[in-house]
Design a protein around this motif. Structure first.
Motif, PDB file in Angstrom:
ATOM      1  N   VAL A   1       0.700  -1.199   0.062  1.00 50.19           N
ATOM      2  CA  VAL A   1       0.018  -0.052   0.008  1.00 50.19           C
ATOM      3  C   VAL A   1       0.990   1.054  -0.115  1.00 50.19           C
ATOM      4  O   VAL A   1       1.680   1.401   0.690  1.00 50.19           O
ATOM      5  CB  VAL A   1      -1.051   0.007   1.389  1.00 50.19           C
ATOM      6  CG1 VAL A   1      -1.847   1.215   1.259  1.00 50.19           C
ATOM      7  CG2 VAL A   1      -1.943  -1.217   1.371  1.00 50.19           C
TER       8      VAL A   1
ATOM      9  N   ASN B   1       2.738   5.660   1.901  1.00 57.40           N
ATOM     10  CA  ASN B   1       2.363   5.390   3.418  1.00 57.40           C
ATOM     11  C   ASN B   1       3.339   6.128   4.131  1.00 57.40           C
ATOM     12  O   ASN B   1       4.670   6.093   3.818  1.00 57.40           O
ATOM     13  CB  ASN B   1       2.569   3.844   3.450  1.00 57.40           C
ATOM     14  CG  ASN B   1       1.948   3.690   4.789  1.00 57.40           C
ATOM     15  OD1 ASN B   1       1.465   4.510   5.675  1.00 57.40           O
ATOM     16  ND2 ASN B   1       2.028   2.416   5.334  1.00 57.40           N
TER      17      ASN B   1
ATOM     18  N   VAL C   1      -3.246   0.191  -3.827  1.00 52.57           N
ATOM     19  CA  VAL C   1      -3.145  -1.164  -3.395  1.00 52.57           C
ATOM     20  C   VAL C   1      -2.569  -1.975  -4.701  1.00 52.57           C
ATOM     21  O   VAL C   1      -3.269  -1.982  -5.660  1.00 52.57           O
ATOM     22  CB  VAL C   1      -4.324  -1.459  -2.765  1.00 52.57           C
ATOM     23  CG1 VAL C   1      -4.244  -2.903  -2.331  1.00 52.57           C
ATOM     24  CG2 VAL C   1      -4.827  -0.407  -1.710  1.00 52.57           C
TER      25      VAL C   1
ATOM     26  N   LEU D   1     -11.979  -4.880  -0.075  1.00 55.51           N
ATOM     27  CA  LEU D   1     -10.749  -4.123   0.285  1.00 55.51           C
ATOM     28  C   LEU D   1     -11.449  -3.225   1.592  1.00 55.51           C
ATOM     29  O   LEU D   1     -12.239  -2.597   1.216  1.00 55.51           O
ATOM     30  CB  LEU D   1     -10.433  -2.986  -0.858  1.00 55.51           C
ATOM     31  CG  LEU D   1      -9.094  -2.383  -0.558  1.00 55.51           C
ATOM     32  CD1 LEU D   1      -7.849  -3.258  -0.179  1.00 55.51           C
ATOM     33  CD2 LEU D   1      -8.729  -1.431  -1.900  1.00 55.51           C
TER      34      LEU D   1
ATOM     35  N   LEU E   1     -10.863  -1.116   5.337  1.00 57.57           N
ATOM     36  CA  LEU E   1     -10.195  -0.261   6.299  1.00 57.57           C
ATOM     37  C   LEU E   1     -10.819  -0.100   7.454  1.00 57.57           C
ATOM     38  O   LEU E   1     -11.832   0.161   7.843  1.00 57.57           O
ATOM     39  CB  LEU E   1     -10.109   1.230   5.639  1.00 57.57           C
ATOM     40  CG  LEU E   1      -9.308   2.491   6.524  1.00 57.57           C
ATOM     41  CD1 LEU E   1      -7.931   1.897   6.268  1.00 57.57           C
ATOM     42  CD2 LEU E   1      -9.590   3.806   5.867  1.00 57.57           C
TER      43      LEU E   1
ATOM     44  N   GLU F   1     -15.177   0.160   3.194  1.00 57.89           N
ATOM     45  CA  GLU F   1     -15.128  -0.859   2.369  1.00 57.89           C
ATOM     46  C   GLU F   1     -15.517  -1.001   0.915  1.00 57.89           C
ATOM     47  O   GLU F   1     -16.465  -0.158   0.566  1.00 57.89           O
ATOM     48  CB  GLU F   1     -16.042  -2.045   3.058  1.00 57.89           C
ATOM     49  CG  GLU F   1     -15.876  -3.444   2.562  1.00 57.89           C
ATOM     50  CD  GLU F   1     -16.675  -4.508   3.244  1.00 57.89           C
ATOM     51  OE1 GLU F   1     -16.130  -5.754   3.469  1.00 57.89           O
ATOM     52  OE2 GLU F   1     -17.762  -4.120   3.389  1.00 57.89           O
TER      53      GLU F   1
ATOM     54  N   TRP G   1      -7.605   3.869  -4.572  1.00 56.31           N
ATOM     55  CA  TRP G   1      -8.482   3.751  -3.611  1.00 56.31           C
ATOM     56  C   TRP G   1      -8.750   5.042  -2.968  1.00 56.31           C
ATOM     57  O   TRP G   1      -7.778   5.322  -2.394  1.00 56.31           O
ATOM     58  CB  TRP G   1      -8.610   2.755  -2.751  1.00 56.31           C
ATOM     59  CG  TRP G   1      -9.814   2.529  -1.595  1.00 56.31           C
ATOM     60  CD1 TRP G   1     -10.964   3.001  -1.984  1.00 56.31           C
ATOM     61  CD2 TRP G   1      -9.815   1.787  -0.366  1.00 56.31           C
ATOM     62  NE1 TRP G   1     -11.876   2.580  -0.947  1.00 56.31           N
ATOM     63  CE2 TRP G   1     -11.030   1.785   0.108  1.00 56.31           C
ATOM     64  CE3 TRP G   1      -8.988   1.201   0.315  1.00 56.31           C
ATOM     65  CZ2 TRP G   1     -11.438   1.377   1.163  1.00 56.31           C
ATOM     66  CZ3 TRP G   1      -9.211   0.551   1.757  1.00 56.31           C
ATOM     67  CH2 TRP G   1     -10.593   0.699   1.885  1.00 56.31           C
TER      68      TRP G   1
ATOM     69  N   LEU H   1      -9.657   7.424   0.044  1.00 58.55           N
ATOM     70  CA  LEU H   1      -9.727   7.415   1.253  1.00 58.55           C
ATOM     71  C   LEU H   1     -10.970   8.082   1.869  1.00 58.55           C
ATOM     72  O   LEU H   1     -11.349   9.271   1.374  1.00 58.55           O
ATOM     73  CB  LEU H   1      -8.592   7.768   2.150  1.00 58.55           C
ATOM     74  CG  LEU H   1      -7.348   6.774   1.958  1.00 58.55           C
ATOM     75  CD1 LEU H   1      -6.002   7.272   2.486  1.00 58.55           C
ATOM     76  CD2 LEU H   1      -7.378   5.279   2.278  1.00 58.55           C
TER      77      LEU H   1
ATOM     78  N   TYR I   1      -4.041   2.947  10.716  1.00 54.42           N
ATOM     79  CA  TYR I   1      -5.364   2.170  10.317  1.00 54.42           C
ATOM     80  C   TYR I   1      -4.766   0.982   9.703  1.00 54.42           C
ATOM     81  O   TYR I   1      -3.406   0.626   9.488  1.00 54.42           O
ATOM     82  CB  TYR I   1      -6.087   2.862   9.304  1.00 54.42           C
ATOM     83  CG  TYR I   1      -6.798   4.291   9.673  1.00 54.42           C
ATOM     84  CD1 TYR I   1      -8.286   3.989  10.000  1.00 54.42           C
ATOM     85  CD2 TYR I   1      -6.091   5.443   9.784  1.00 54.42           C
ATOM     86  CE1 TYR I   1      -8.733   5.209  10.560  1.00 54.42           C
ATOM     87  CE2 TYR I   1      -6.805   6.639  10.234  1.00 54.42           C
ATOM     88  CZ  TYR I   1      -7.945   6.367  10.551  1.00 54.42           C
ATOM     89  OH  TYR I   1      -9.004   7.467  11.128  1.00 54.42           O
TER      90      TYR I   1
ATOM     91  N   VAL J   1      -5.244  -1.904   6.545  1.00 57.98           N
ATOM     92  CA  VAL J   1      -5.985  -2.066   4.969  1.00 57.98           C
ATOM     93  C   VAL J   1      -6.011  -3.549   5.030  1.00 57.98           C
ATOM     94  O   VAL J   1      -4.826  -4.079   5.148  1.00 57.98           O
ATOM     95  CB  VAL J   1      -5.051  -1.276   4.018  1.00 57.98           C
ATOM     96  CG1 VAL J   1      -5.772  -1.881   2.491  1.00 57.98           C
ATOM     97  CG2 VAL J   1      -5.210   0.108   4.135  1.00 57.98           C
TER      98      VAL J   1
ATOM     99  N   ARG K   1      -2.994  -8.245   5.387  1.00 58.50           N
ATOM    100  CA  ARG K   1      -3.141  -7.056   6.029  1.00 58.50           C
ATOM    101  C   ARG K   1      -1.872  -6.309   6.079  1.00 58.50           C
ATOM    102  O   ARG K   1      -0.918  -6.785   6.096  1.00 58.50           O
ATOM    103  CB  ARG K   1      -3.888  -7.075   7.137  1.00 58.50           C
ATOM    104  CG  ARG K   1      -5.277  -7.833   7.556  1.00 58.50           C
ATOM    105  CD  ARG K   1      -5.324  -8.055   8.951  1.00 58.50           C
ATOM    106  NE  ARG K   1      -5.056  -9.489   9.005  1.00 58.50           N
ATOM    107  CZ  ARG K   1      -5.296 -10.046  10.267  1.00 58.50           C
ATOM    108  NH1 ARG K   1      -5.653  -9.508  11.320  1.00 58.50           N
ATOM    109  NH2 ARG K   1      -4.853 -11.364  10.349  1.00 58.50           N
TER     110      ARG K   1
END
Length: 127
Positions: free
Chosen positions: A49, A52, A60, A72, A74, A84, A98, A100, A108, A110, A120
């Motif tokens: 991901v 970050n 992703v 997917l 969060l 989701e 994606w 957010l 968090y 993912v 994850r």
């Protein structure tokens, strides 16, 4: 709460056994669920991901997946599902941008969840 219990399996109940005594008031009940963050939950599937930390959009990228439908997700630090979306992997590789949701800054998780695979990764959001 134990880490292997999902919120779909938990029922919290309070019962007053005062036998016509004083009324009780239950307020400010907090349940904590710690999310165990692992880079890869399975040995075969891998997910990255980036960027970050992120602010608005993440990319992703997953490899070694079985073809099929995936979710997917969060999660916040207390294990609550924040957002989701559904994705489809036609082959062993998946790429998804994606957007957010409007959430506060913080850590968090993912998760990419499928019928046979789940991976994850921790994500830091800075607004």
């Amino acid at each position: 709460l134990p880490q292997d219990v999902s919120f779909d399996e938990v029922i919290v109940a309070f019962e007053n056994r005062g036998h016509y005594g004083n009324v009780i008031y239950v307020d400010n009940v907090n349940l904590f669920f710690q999310v165990d963050v692992k880079e890869n939950a399975t040995e075969s599937a891998e997910m990255s991901v980036y960027p970050n930390p992120a602010s608005d959009v993440i990319r992703v990228s997953a490899e070694s997946l079985l073809p099929g439908n995936y979710r997917l997700q969060l999660f916040n630090q207390s294990g609550k599902l924040v957002s989701e979306t559904s994705v489809f992997a036609a082959g062993a590789r998946l790429e998804k941008n994606w957007s957010l949701p409007d959430v506060a800054s913080g850590l968090y998780v993912v998760a990419l969840v499928g019928e046979h695979d789940m991976v994850r990764q921790q994500l830091s959001i800075i607004r």
